[in-house]
Scaffold this active site. Structure first.
Site, PDB file in Angstrom:
ATOM      1  N   CYS A 126      -1.058  -6.111  -4.715  1.00 28.59           N
ATOM      2  CA  CYS A 126      -0.215  -6.210  -3.519  1.00 28.59           C
ATOM      3  C   CYS A 126      -0.437  -7.546  -2.810  1.00 28.59           C
ATOM      4  CB  CYS A 126      -0.515  -5.039  -2.581  1.00 28.59           C
ATOM      5  SG  CYS A 126       0.585  -4.963  -1.157  1.00 28.59           S
ATOM      6  N   CYS A 127      -1.717  -7.938  -2.648  1.00 26.84           N
ATOM      7  CA  CYS A 127      -2.002  -9.219  -1.995  1.00 26.84           C
ATOM      8  C   CYS A 127      -1.431 -10.377  -2.812  1.00 26.84           C
ATOM      9  CB  CYS A 127      -3.510  -9.407  -1.798  1.00 26.84           C
ATOM     10  SG  CYS A 127      -4.205  -8.493  -0.413  1.00 26.84           S
ATOM     11  N   CYS A 209      -2.316  -7.542   7.514  1.00 27.46           N
ATOM     12  CA  CYS A 209      -1.227  -6.585   7.428  1.00 27.46           C
ATOM     13  C   CYS A 209      -1.604  -5.300   8.176  1.00 27.46           C
ATOM     14  CB  CYS A 209      -0.919  -6.266   5.972  1.00 27.46           C
ATOM     15  SG  CYS A 209      -0.267  -7.663   5.053  1.00 27.46           S
ATOM     16  N   CYS A 212      -3.649  -2.476   6.522  1.00 24.22           N
ATOM     17  CA  CYS A 212      -4.934  -2.904   5.948  1.00 24.22           C
ATOM     18  C   CYS A 212      -5.884  -3.479   6.992  1.00 24.22           C
ATOM     19  CB  CYS A 212      -4.686  -3.931   4.844  1.00 24.22           C
ATOM     20  SG  CYS A 212      -3.675  -3.295   3.501  1.00 24.22           S
ATOM     21  N   CYS A 238      -8.262 -11.882   0.587  1.00 23.03           N
ATOM     22  CA  CYS A 238      -7.073 -11.455  -0.149  1.00 23.03           C
ATOM     23  C   CYS A 238      -6.724 -12.423  -1.265  1.00 23.03           C
ATOM     24  CB  CYS A 238      -5.901 -11.344   0.799  1.00 23.03           C
ATOM     25  SG  CYS A 238      -5.629 -12.834   1.755  1.00 23.03           S
TER      26      CYS A 238
HETATM   27  S1  SF4 Z   1      -3.255  -6.993   3.181  1.00 19.37           S
HETATM   28 FE1  SF4 Z   1      -2.582  -4.954   2.408  1.00 19.37          FE
HETATM   29  S2  SF4 Z   1      -0.338  -4.824   2.728  1.00 19.37           S
HETATM   30 FE2  SF4 Z   1      -0.987  -6.991   2.993  1.00 19.37          FE
HETATM   31  S3  SF4 Z   1      -0.636  -7.895   1.052  1.00 19.37           S
HETATM   32 FE3  SF4 Z   1      -2.786  -7.268   1.008  1.00 19.37          FE
HETATM   33  S4  SF4 Z   1      -2.837  -5.146   0.233  1.00 19.37           S
HETATM   34 FE4  SF4 Z   1      -0.680  -5.679   0.692  1.00 19.37          FE
END
Ligand code: SF4
Length: 248
Positions: A126-127, A209, A212, A238
């Site tokens: 996701c990151c 985010c 998170c 991240c």
């Molecule tokens: S912080 Fe969480 S929602 Fe944002 S990109 Fe990374 S995993 Fe995805």
């Protein structure tokens, strides 16, 4: 854009520059950024306290300073609010980089919307889709990126140099606040009435985010509210700031 080899600082010059900058103000470092890189430098901002303080300094040094952010589409409402406040306060454009919608669609179809709660591998995916890939596109237009990293944010950040050669992007990463404390940053923001994210007043020293990030207790590690469900205390990054070695 990549810095041509002929324009790169030697390892000795970079070491000497960092020694000098340890005694300099952030504004002096930013004046060097302006002189050396001009419009080929961007500030990469997540609009945390360090970032808004840094942009205030950068804008005073260079009213044409470029301000860039990554909109992951999962940011807290309060972050979008402060982006708009900064835009208005400094009458500046904010260059916004977003994820590839097709990549997000494929990821969500395969792993679900809240995949990050289902293990670190999913979180890293996701990151990558929402942050790292847009960062790559942002840095493609830059010979230098300016960040609000500070050493006392701990973990990998304790090694932050003021000027780093970013091998992965063939450009320079400049961290004018590397040797500042959180209290210095907060004092600067207060004294200069810089707009800031109100989540900082609600126990969030570090804001990413929405799903998170959570508030931390006084005395807890400032980044412990990021991906709090993961057990590895040394993995609170991240990927945005894991690509640059400390020196050339
Ligand atoms: S912080 Fe969480 S929602 Fe944002 S990109 Fe990374 S995993 Fe995805």
């Amino acid at each position: 854009m990549a810095v041509a080899e002929s324009e790169q600082l030697s390892a000795e010059d970079l070491t000497a520059l960092n020694s000098r900058f340890e005694q300099s103000t952030p504004e002096e470092v930013l004046a060097w950024v302006k002189e050396r890189f001009g419009a080929k430098a961007i500030q990469m901002s997540s609009f945390g306290l360090e970032d808004v303080a840094l942009f205030d300094m950068y804008w005073r040094v260079d009213p044409k300073a470029r301000l860039t952010t990554l909109d992951t589409w999962r940011l807290p409402t309060e972050t979008y609010t402060v982006i708009d406040q900064i835009r208005l306060r400094y009458k500046t454009d904010v260059e916004v980089y977003q994820p590839d919608p097709d990549a997000v669609g494929r990821m969500v179809a395969e792993h679900g919307f809240n995949l990050f709660y289902k293990g670190k591998d999913n979180r890293v995916i996701c990151c990558h889709v929402r942050k790292v890939d847009p960062l790559e596109r942002a840095l493609a237009s830059a010979d230098a990126w300016v960040t609000g990293l500070r050493r006392d944010q701990g973990m990998e950040r304790s090694k932050t140099a003021i000027v780093e050669w970013d091998q992965a992007h063939s450009n320079y990463k400049v961290n004018p606040l590397a040797n500042w404390s959180f209290d210095q940053v907060r004092q600067y923001v207060e004294e200069n009435s810089v707009p800031y994210n109100v989540l900082h007043d609600q126990g969030y020293p570090s804001i990413g985010c929405a799903p998170c990030t959570r508030a931390v207790e006084p005395g807890e590690d400032p980044r412990s509210g990021r991906w709090w469900w993961e057990s590895d205390p040394d993995a609170k990054e991240c990927g945005l700031h894991l690509v640059a070695p400390a020196t050339r």
